[in-house]
Motif scaffolding. Structure first.
Motif, PDB file in Angstrom:
ATOM      1  N   LEU A   1      15.554 -21.893 -31.969  1.00 50.53           N
ATOM      2  CA  LEU A   1      16.141 -22.936 -31.122  1.00 50.53           C
ATOM      3  C   LEU A   1      17.399 -23.534 -31.758  1.00 50.53           C
ATOM      4  CD1 LEU A   1      12.989 -24.823 -29.797  1.00 50.53           C
ATOM      5  CD2 LEU A   1      14.337 -23.034 -28.691  1.00 50.53           C
ATOM      6  N   ALA A   2      17.477 -23.483 -33.081  1.00 51.68           N
ATOM      7  CA  ALA A   2      18.684 -23.975 -33.752  1.00 51.68           C
ATOM      8  C   ALA A   2      19.869 -23.112 -33.332  1.00 51.68           C
ATOM      9  CB  ALA A   2      18.490 -23.961 -35.255  1.00 51.68           C
ATOM     10  N   GLN A   3      19.646 -21.779 -33.301  1.00 49.93           N
ATOM     11  CA  GLN A   3      20.720 -20.874 -32.870  1.00 49.93           C
ATOM     12  C   GLN A   3      21.079 -21.132 -31.407  1.00 49.93           C
ATOM     13  OE1 GLN A   3      22.211 -19.396 -35.188  1.00 49.93           O
ATOM     14  NE2 GLN A   3      20.580 -20.006 -36.617  1.00 49.93           N
ATOM     15  N   ASP A   4      20.039 -21.315 -30.597  1.00 49.90           N
ATOM     16  CA  ASP A   4      20.271 -21.594 -29.177  1.00 49.90           C
ATOM     17  C   ASP A   4      21.110 -22.860 -29.016  1.00 49.90           C
ATOM     18  OD1 ASP A   4      18.738 -19.431 -28.531  1.00 49.90           O
ATOM     19  OD2 ASP A   4      16.947 -20.590 -28.007  1.00 49.90           O
TER      20      ASP A   4
ATOM     21  N   GLY B   1      25.132 -29.859 -22.912  1.00 48.50           N
ATOM     22  CA  GLY B   1      26.358 -29.680 -22.123  1.00 48.50           C
ATOM     23  C   GLY B   1      27.065 -31.011 -21.900  1.00 48.50           C
ATOM     24  N   GLN B   2      26.313 -31.996 -21.467  1.00 51.32           N
ATOM     25  CA  GLN B   2      26.920 -33.302 -21.220  1.00 51.32           C
ATOM     26  C   GLN B   2      27.336 -33.946 -22.547  1.00 51.32           C
ATOM     27  OE1 GLN B   2      27.868 -34.241 -18.469  1.00 51.32           O
ATOM     28  NE2 GLN B   2      28.431 -36.393 -18.777  1.00 51.32           N
TER      29      GLN B   2
ATOM     30  N   ARG C   1      25.949 -20.102 -22.025  1.00 51.81           N
ATOM     31  CA  ARG C   1      25.547 -19.747 -23.382  1.00 51.81           C
ATOM     32  C   ARG C   1      26.639 -18.926 -24.057  1.00 51.81           C
ATOM     33  NH1 ARG C   1      20.432 -18.868 -25.904  1.00 51.81           N
ATOM     34  NH2 ARG C   1      20.966 -17.714 -27.771  1.00 51.81           N
ATOM     35  N   ASP C   2      26.994 -19.292 -25.275  1.00 52.01           N
ATOM     36  CA  ASP C   2      28.052 -18.590 -25.994  1.00 52.01           C
ATOM     37  C   ASP C   2      27.535 -18.211 -27.384  1.00 52.01           C
ATOM     38  OD1 ASP C   2      30.212 -17.706 -27.365  1.00 52.01           O
ATOM     39  OD2 ASP C   2      31.464 -19.479 -27.032  1.00 52.01           O
TER      40      ASP C   2
END
Ligand SMILES: Cc1cc2nc3c(=O)[nH]c(=O)nc-3n(C[C@H](O)[C@H](O)[C@H](O)COP(=O)(O)OP(=O)(O)OC[C@H]3O[C@@H](n4cnc5c(N)ncnc54)[C@H](O)[C@@H]3O)c2cc1C
Ligand SMILES: Nc1ncnc2c1ncn2[C@@H]1O[C@H](COP(=O)(O)O)[C@@H](O)[C@H]1O
Lengths: 284, 357
Positions: free
Chosen positions: B63-66, B38-39, B184-185
């Motif tokens: 986790l790559a998708q996340d 985010g930052q 999350r998008d």
């Protein structure tokens, strides 16, 4: 016999540092200097290994001449030798320049007193507060690296292995690796002993070995002190206390206060935001 | 650390982009990873550049998708059995290779045991400057593109902004719970690039024998509600009262250092300088005086309720709601009233639903 190096730093007890409210500067006067307490846990563990399996314990520090005092304390606790690395050229070092000089120092310690098997550092210092010097030394000397160690479970001098517990945020990990290894100590590692009277006397009389830049013929001057430090402190300030307007809940008894508080929270729509109810809050 | 070294013009145009290390255990990402994405997004946008994420482990593809959903433009993923557990050598090897190929201008890690272990090794290898434990991160726009990495110093009594002018990338570790993750998008799209692991198991001396999760571990960093108690509780029993209030609200129990040092509750509950930095929506400070070492860890809460019998306690200076009184009277009343209201809330919703149907 194992050879253990313990890196210690003499630090101002930053817990005692106050801020002058008028000038917003640090009041360093009267702040006592102490041996960084995590480093003492490293020393304690080295001394325990010495007692159990036999080891030679060498303490090193980079710092100004008064840091000699901390080395004497370590000798008093039971270390065999102590080295003070001191030079104006070392001043202003950040973690990168510090780990460079300490790595050079440990190499020289090896030349003088034999191959080093284990290096102890503290988890972090009270003043630098980074925990980066340990990994920096490990990287430069190509040592195995075990940080945040809360328990040394096994030191096998014949097999040249160590097994430790590492305390992470979510649990404890057991890791085994080979020597030479660098370990950074948590306070959970052990209880630091007090110096015995003969120890104190030995420490008092002891004269640490002193090395300056002149003692390191191949030292790269561009990599020490301020010049060798990539990080620069651009600005310091005293954080302002966030001023919050306190709304007093002054109902006459606990029940009234509970009601008054929750009415406030309900008005602020907290129940919905906290998922106590679904959708918007209806309480008025 | 003193005045700046003589200024010099460097050409850093080869170095672009912000890289975030995604920390995980057994495929579960640490929340600080998403907070840093985010930052990192904010910094990358300000620099008009890309946000990269590095995912290392075994079976961590999800986790790559996340990472994309949390803001990354491109994810570098390195999966191998040898990378199942974090170990300094193989992980730093992968990160070094990645940094040398991608040449990001900024690399950020969580200031966790793992993040600090890894960042310390990498910064020395490269070499470059590394700022520990930052709590504020900003950038100067073109042409300097400098990372303004700020962190507490001298036991939190001061803040210092640290720059790295002469080396790239600029690196920092950042505290958990300080920065905010983006929502999350799942619609976001991003590129995923695979990296080879180049280290064989026989070249790795360190073996992880086991990991014992801390059962008592509380998740203060992610808690939305924290009910924290201090020395005013007078003993371990009163933490039961707090536990009941926390349970009624669906929150976690926190503590001041004084309560932890007294042995009334475990260290994993400690909030503050030497404990956790938290940012819940609602924070109760009960029988806590409000020493700065405590308040640095909780003053980011959206709403603070302080209960203390001393109306001059400094905790009221950071509280939105203040109750002066005896916690042994007030806390049980809060618990009961909370239960009553939640039940009534459910009831009301239920009725509304029926009327609407
Ligand atoms: C280097 C360093 C690091 C530190 N790190 C931390 C940290 O991470 N976290 C932390 O919390 N502290 C930390 N401290 C300690 C900190 O300075 C304070 O000592 C500590 O926060 C005080 O805890 P307390 O508020 O619970 O206790 P106290 O200061 O003793 O306050 C107790 C309060 O309870 C109130 N009270 C008593 N009885 C009742 C009652 N029946 N009803 C209502 N109120 C009552 C009293 O009025 C008082 O205000 C650190 C200190 C140092 C030097
Ligand atoms: N000047 C120094 N001399 C000797 N050891 C040091 C020095 N600075 C740091 N260390 C060691 O490195 C550890 C971590 O320090 P730091 O990275 O400053 O938090 C300390 O606990 C010490 O063991």
């Amino acid at each position: 016999m194992l050879h253990i190096v313990v890196c210690i730093k003499q630090v101002p007890d930053s817990r005692e540092i106050r801020i002058d409210p008028a000038t917003n500067t640090l009041i360093r006067q009267g702040v006592p200097s102490i041996v960084n307490f995590y480093d003492l846990h490293g020393l304690e563990e080295a001394l325990r290994i010495k007692e159990e399996t036999g080891a030679r314990v060498t303490v090193v520090t980079m710092g100004p001449p008064p840091a000699e005092k901390s080395l004497k304390i370590c000798i008093g606790l039971g270390a065999d030798e102590a080295v003070l690395v001191t030079d104006r050229g070392f001043a202003g070092a950040d973690t990168l320049a510090t780990s460079y000089v300490l790595a050079k120092t440990i190499e020289k310690v090896e030349q003088e007193w034999g191959k080093v098997d284990i290096v102890f550092c503290g988890k972090q210092t009270l003043d630098g507060d980074t925990g980066q010097v340990g990994p920096g030394i490990a990287c430069r000397l190509d040592l195995e690296q075990l940080t945040y160690v809360s328990e040394v479970k096994q030191v096998n001098a014949e097999q040249r292995t160590v097994q430790v517990g590492r305390k992470l945020e979510d649990g404890i990990e057991t890791v085994e690796t080979r020597m030479p290894v660098l370990i950074t100590a948590l306070k959970e590692l052990n209880q630091v002993r007090r110096a015995s009277l003969p120890g104190m006397i030995r420490g008092h009389r002891y004269k640490p070995t002193v090395w300056t830049t002149a003692d390191f013929p191949d030292l790269d001057r561009a990599r020490i002190g301020l010049k060798g430090s990539p990080t620069i402190v651009a600005k310091t300030w005293v954080p302002e206390a966030k001023s919050v307007n306190c709304q007093w809940i002054d109902g006459e008894d606990a029940q009234a206060q509970a009601n008054q508080l929750y009415d406030g929270l309900w008005d602020a729509d907290l129940p919905a935001r906290l998922g106590w109810v679904q959708g918007g809050a209806s309480h008025g | 650390m003193a005045e700046a070294v003589q200024e010099q013009a460097y050409d850093w145009s080869e170095y672009r982009g912000v890289l975030i290390y995604v920390e995980q255990r057994e495929g579960l990402a640490k929340p600080v990873s998403w907070q840093l994405l985010g930052q990192g997004r904010r910094l990358a946008d300000k620099l008009d550049t890309q946000l990269f994420a590095a995912v290392i482990g075994a079976q961590v593809e999800h986790l790559a998708q996340d990472a994309v959903a949390y803001g990354a433009d491109r994810v570098y993923i390195c999966e191998a059995e040898e990378l199942r557990d974090y170990r300094t050598r193989p992980y730093s090897r992968v990160m070094m290779q990645l940094i040398e190929e991608v040449k990001p201008e900024i690399v950020l890690f969580g200031a966790t045991a793992t993040g600090r272990d890894l960042a310390g090794a990498i910064a020395t290898h490269l070499p470059t400057g590394l700022t520990a434990d930052t709590t504020e991160l900003d950038v100067e726009p073109d042409p300097s593109r400098l990372l303004l990495a700020s962190r507490p110093a001298f036991s939190e009594k001061m803040m210092a902004t640290i720059l790295c002018k002469q080396y790239r990338p600029q690196m920092a570790t950042a505290r958990a719970g300080v920065f905010e993750a983006l929502p999350r998008d799942n619609q976001r799209s991003g590129e995923v690039i695979r990296l080879d692991n180049r280290m064989q198991e026989e070249d790795i001396a360190a073996k992880v024998l086991d990991f014992v999760e801390d059962q008592a571990s509380v998740n203060l960093e992610e808690a939305e509600i924290i009910v924290a108690g201090g020395r005013g509780l007078g003993g371990p029993e009163a933490f039961r009262l707090l536990g009941e209030l926390a349970a009624a609200m669906g929150g976690e129990v926190g503590a001041s250092r004084a309560a932890v040092d007294a042995g009334w509750i475990g260290h994993e509950h400690q909030v503050g300088q030497t404990g956790y930095t938290v940012r819940p929506k609602l924070y109760f400070a009960i029988g806590i005086s409000g020493a700065v070492q405590h308040t640095v860890g909780m003053s980011n809460a959206d709403c603070v309720v302080a209960i203390n019998k001393d109306k001059d306690a400094p905790i009221f200076q950071v509280a939105h709601y203040g109750i002066v009184g005896d916690l042994f009277q007030i806390v049980p009343a809060l618990t009961e009233e909370m239960k009553r209201r939640k039940a009534a809330g459910m009831q009301a919703m239920h009725e509304e639903g029926e009327v609407g149907a």
